[in-house]
Write a protein that holds these residues in place. Structure first.
Motif, short mmCIF file in Angstrom:
data_model
loop_
_atom_site.label_atom_id
_atom_site.label_comp_id
_atom_site.label_asym_id
_atom_site.label_seq_id
_atom_site.Cartn_x
_atom_site.Cartn_y
_atom_site.Cartn_z
N VAL A 20 0.83 -1.21 0.00
CA VAL A 20 0.00 0.00 0.00
C VAL A 20 0.86 1.25 0.00
N LEU A 21 1.93 1.25 0.77
CA LEU A 21 2.85 2.39 0.80
C LEU A 21 3.44 2.63 -0.59
N ALA A 22 3.80 1.55 -1.28
CA ALA A 22 4.34 1.66 -2.63
C ALA A 22 3.30 2.21 -3.61
N LEU A 23 2.04 1.81 -3.44
CA LEU A 23 0.97 2.31 -4.29
C LEU A 23 0.75 3.81 -4.07
N ARG A 26 3.57 5.55 -5.76
CA ARG A 26 3.34 5.54 -7.21
C ARG A 26 2.35 6.62 -7.63
N ASP A 27 1.35 6.85 -6.78
CA ASP A 27 0.30 7.81 -7.11
C ASP A 27 0.69 9.25 -6.79
N GLY A 28 1.94 9.46 -6.38
CA GLY A 28 2.46 10.80 -6.26
C GLY A 28 2.22 11.51 -4.94
N PHE A 29 1.83 10.77 -3.91
CA PHE A 29 1.58 11.39 -2.61
C PHE A 29 2.87 11.66 -1.84
N GLU A 30 2.86 12.69 -1.04
CA GLU A 30 3.88 12.87 -0.03
C GLU A 30 3.52 11.93 1.11
N LEU A 31 4.45 11.06 1.50
CA LEU A 31 4.13 9.93 2.35
C LEU A 31 4.39 10.18 3.83
N TYR A 32 3.36 9.91 4.63
CA TYR A 32 3.46 9.98 6.09
C TYR A 32 3.04 8.62 6.63
N ALA A 33 4.02 7.83 7.03
CA ALA A 33 3.77 6.47 7.49
C ALA A 33 3.52 6.46 8.99
N LEU A 34 2.47 5.75 9.40
CA LEU A 34 2.09 5.70 10.81
C LEU A 34 2.07 4.25 11.28
N SER A 35 2.84 3.97 12.34
CA SER A 35 2.90 2.64 12.93
C SER A 35 2.52 2.71 14.40
N VAL A 52 10.68 -0.40 6.06
CA VAL A 52 9.81 -0.24 4.89
C VAL A 52 9.57 1.25 4.62
N ALA A 53 9.30 2.01 5.68
CA ALA A 53 9.06 3.45 5.52
C ALA A 53 10.31 4.16 4.99
N ALA A 54 11.47 3.79 5.51
CA ALA A 54 12.72 4.41 5.06
C ALA A 54 12.98 4.10 3.59
N ALA A 55 12.72 2.85 3.19
CA ALA A 55 12.95 2.45 1.81
C ALA A 55 12.07 3.23 0.84
N ALA A 56 10.88 3.61 1.30
CA ALA A 56 9.95 4.34 0.45
C ALA A 56 10.17 5.85 0.51
N TYR A 184 10.28 -7.33 -0.21
CA TYR A 184 9.53 -8.05 0.81
C TYR A 184 10.43 -8.71 1.86
N ALA A 185 11.73 -8.72 1.61
CA ALA A 185 12.65 -9.23 2.63
C ALA A 185 12.67 -8.30 3.85
N LEU A 186 12.24 -7.06 3.67
CA LEU A 186 12.19 -6.11 4.78
C LEU A 186 10.99 -6.34 5.68
N THR A 187 10.00 -7.07 5.17
CA THR A 187 8.72 -7.20 5.87
C THR A 187 8.66 -8.45 6.75
#
Length: 227
Positions: A20-23, A26-35, A52-56, A184-187
């Motif tokens: 979902v983060l990758a999608l 892809r769709d051009g959003f500025e990403l704010y990941a919340l865990s 995963v967040a860092a990679a994206a 997916y090795a990060l997950t």
């Protein structure tokens, strides 16, 4: 100069949220990941979420809440054993009461502060464990609750609760993420990993993950205790 739209993405460290983060990227959003560090048995997912967040290239925030205070789940109560895959009908013991309701509420609050109108969540109602808070009716109802419970109701706009994996199989999710370059090795997906973070290989989540990679024809990078 065009300013990117902002999105809050729930990132657990599992393969669904990584996709979902990758999608969203892809769709051009500025990403704010919340865990969330919520007292989960499989706390190693927090390191995976950060990776995963860092990679994206996402800004990443981890909130700490104590869902062990009332337990009610094999993931938040050590007295409740994690069931093996297919061991019981109905909603399994790994369901955490109202977890997605709680997580989406936090995501909505952060989105309101950020000025973001899009919230991404990796729920799925095809290859999943029967959790009630993964179903389309819940997502639609939450979107309306978020509108009514924030300034959106007075400003005449709505949050978009995006669940792009809702109707995909696990294999389709993996193929989608692979095409987007997800590592997916990060997950991690296991509900009952060992001290080294290796997957148990026999809980529901491990079974769904393993079967998904096999069906997708993609090598499974998971470190399992039991093969």
């Amino acid at each position: 100069m065009t300013t990117k739209k902002k999105a809050v993405i729930l990132v657990s460290g599992g393969l669904d949220s990584a996709t979902v983060l990758a999608l969203a990227k892809r769709d051009g959003f500025e990403l704010y990941a919340l865990s969330f560090d919520y007292g989960q048995r499989h706390r190693c997912e927090l390191a995976a979420a950060a990776a995963v967040a860092a990679a994206a290239g996402a800004k990443h925030l981890t909130m700490t809440i104590d869902l062990r205070a009332w337990g009610g789940s094999a993931l938040t109560d050590d007295a409740v054993a994690v069931p093996e895959a297919g061991s019981a009908a109905g909603v399994p013991a790994t369901y955490v009461p109202a977890r997605n309701l709680i997580f989406l509420s936090f995501a909505t609050a952060w989105a309101e502060v950020l000025g973001a109108r899009d919230i991404f969540i990796g729920v799925n109602s095809v290859d999943y464990s029967g959790y009630p808070d993964c179903r389309p009716a819940f997502i639609a109802a939450f979107a309306e609750a978020a509108r009514l419970g924030t300034c959106a109701v007075d400003e005449n706009w709505s949050y978009r609760i995006q669940a792009p994996l809702q109707h995909l199989s696990k294999a389709e999710i993996i193929r989608t993420g692979t095409a987007l370059g997800v590592d997916y090795a990060l997950t991690t997906s296991c509900y009952n990993p060992d001290a080294a973070g290796r997957a148990c290989g026999h809980c529901d989540s491990c079974a769904l993950r393993r079967e998904g990679f096999a069906a997708a024809g993609v090598p499974d990078p998971t470190r399992y205790v039991i093969k």
